[in-house]
Design an enzyme around this catalytic site. Structure first.
Site, short mmCIF file in Angstrom:
data_model
loop_
_atom_site.label_atom_id
_atom_site.label_comp_id
_atom_site.label_asym_id
_atom_site.label_seq_id
_atom_site.Cartn_x
_atom_site.Cartn_y
_atom_site.Cartn_z
N GLY A 74 40.84 -11.63 75.50
CA GLY A 74 42.59 -10.75 75.03
C GLY A 74 42.53 -11.52 74.04
O GLY A 74 42.91 -9.82 72.93
N CYS A 75 41.63 -12.15 72.75
CA CYS A 75 41.08 -11.73 71.08
C CYS A 75 40.41 -10.46 71.55
O CYS A 75 40.88 -9.72 70.00
CB CYS A 75 40.36 -12.88 70.65
SG CYS A 75 40.93 -14.42 70.95
N THR A 76 39.26 -10.20 72.02
CA THR A 76 39.31 -9.07 71.87
C THR A 76 39.67 -7.89 72.06
O THR A 76 39.69 -7.19 71.47
CB THR A 76 37.91 -8.95 72.77
OG1 THR A 76 36.42 -10.27 72.54
CG2 THR A 76 37.12 -7.71 72.50
N ALA A 79 42.25 -7.43 69.21
CA ALA A 79 41.07 -6.83 67.83
C ALA A 79 40.75 -5.65 67.60
O ALA A 79 41.15 -4.59 66.75
CB ALA A 79 40.01 -7.55 67.55
#
Length: 180
Positions: A74-76, A79
Site C-alpha cells: 500500500g505504501c509503495t 508513493a
C-alpha cells in the site's frame, strides 16, 4: 523488527482489500485543528542537506503524508501515485513530504527503488507522527494533511485509499487554492 514488518504488511493488505482503514486503525491520537498553524517539525531526510523543517516551505502548499513503512504494497502504491502526479503538484506550487518511522537509509533505498523525487522524512521516534495524531503501535498511520503557503492546516485525509489518494488530494488542493 520482523513483528513490525508483518504488522505493516497485514495493515497494507487490509487497506488495499477493504478500501479504507477501519475506525480502530484510524485512532492515532488527537488531530491538530484545521485552520490553525500546522505543528512545525524538523526531521532527518534522504535528500538535500539531511534535514527538513516544515517552515522551509513557507510560501508553498505542502502535502504532508504519513505512511506505515517503506516497501510495503500500500505504501509503495501510494508513493508511486504521488510520484506519477508530481508535475501536477509542482505546477500548483506544492511540495510533497512523506513521513514514516523508517530510517534515512531505508528511505534512500525506497526512493532509489521506486524513482521517488520528493523527500521522505525519518520520524524514527514517532514524535512528529504523534503530534499529528498519526501514530499507533510503533508505526505511522496512513494520514495526509494539506498545509497552505502560510503554514495553516487546511485539510485532513484520515481514510486514505492508496490507489486514488493522490487524485483526491489534487482535487481538494484545487478547491482550497481557489479560496486562498
Amino acid at each position: 523488527m520482523l513483528r513490525r514488518q508483518i504488522l505493516a504488511i497485514l495493515l497494507a493488505i487490509a487497506v488495499i482489500f477493504c478500501g479504507t482503514q477501519t475506525p480502530a486503525l484510524a485512532l492515532g491520537g488527537p488531530q491538530p485543528p484545521l485552520n490553525e498553524p500546522a505543528p512545525n517539525f524538523t526531521l532527518p531526510t534522504n535528500t538535500g542537506d539531511g534535514e527538513i523543517s516544515l517552515s522551509d516551505y513557507q510560501g508553498k502548499w505542502v502535502v504532508l503524508y504519513f505512511y506505515p513503512q517503506d516497501f510495503t504494497p500500500g505504501c509503495t502504491l501510494e508513493a508511486r501515485r504521488f510520484q506519477q502526479d508530481l508535475p501536477k503538484y509542482e505546477a500548483k506550487n506544492t511540495q510533497i513530504l512523506g513521513v514514516s518511522v523508517d530510517d534515512v537509509d531505508s528511505h534512500r533505498e525506497f526512493c532509489d527503488a521506486e524513482g521517488l523525487k520528493f523527500p521522505l522524512l525519518a520520524d524514527t521516534t514517532g514524535e512528529v507522527s504523534k503530534t499529528y495524531g498519526s501514530f499507533l503501535t510503533g508505526m505511522s498511520l496512513r494520514h495526509t494533511y494539506l498545509i497552505d503557503p502560510n503554514g495553516i492546516l487546511r485539510e485532513k485525509f484520515l481514510g486514505v485509499r492508496p490507489p486514488i489518494h493522490s487524485k483526491e488530494v489534487l482535487a481538494r488542493l484545487d478547491e482550497l487554492a481557489q479560496g486562498v
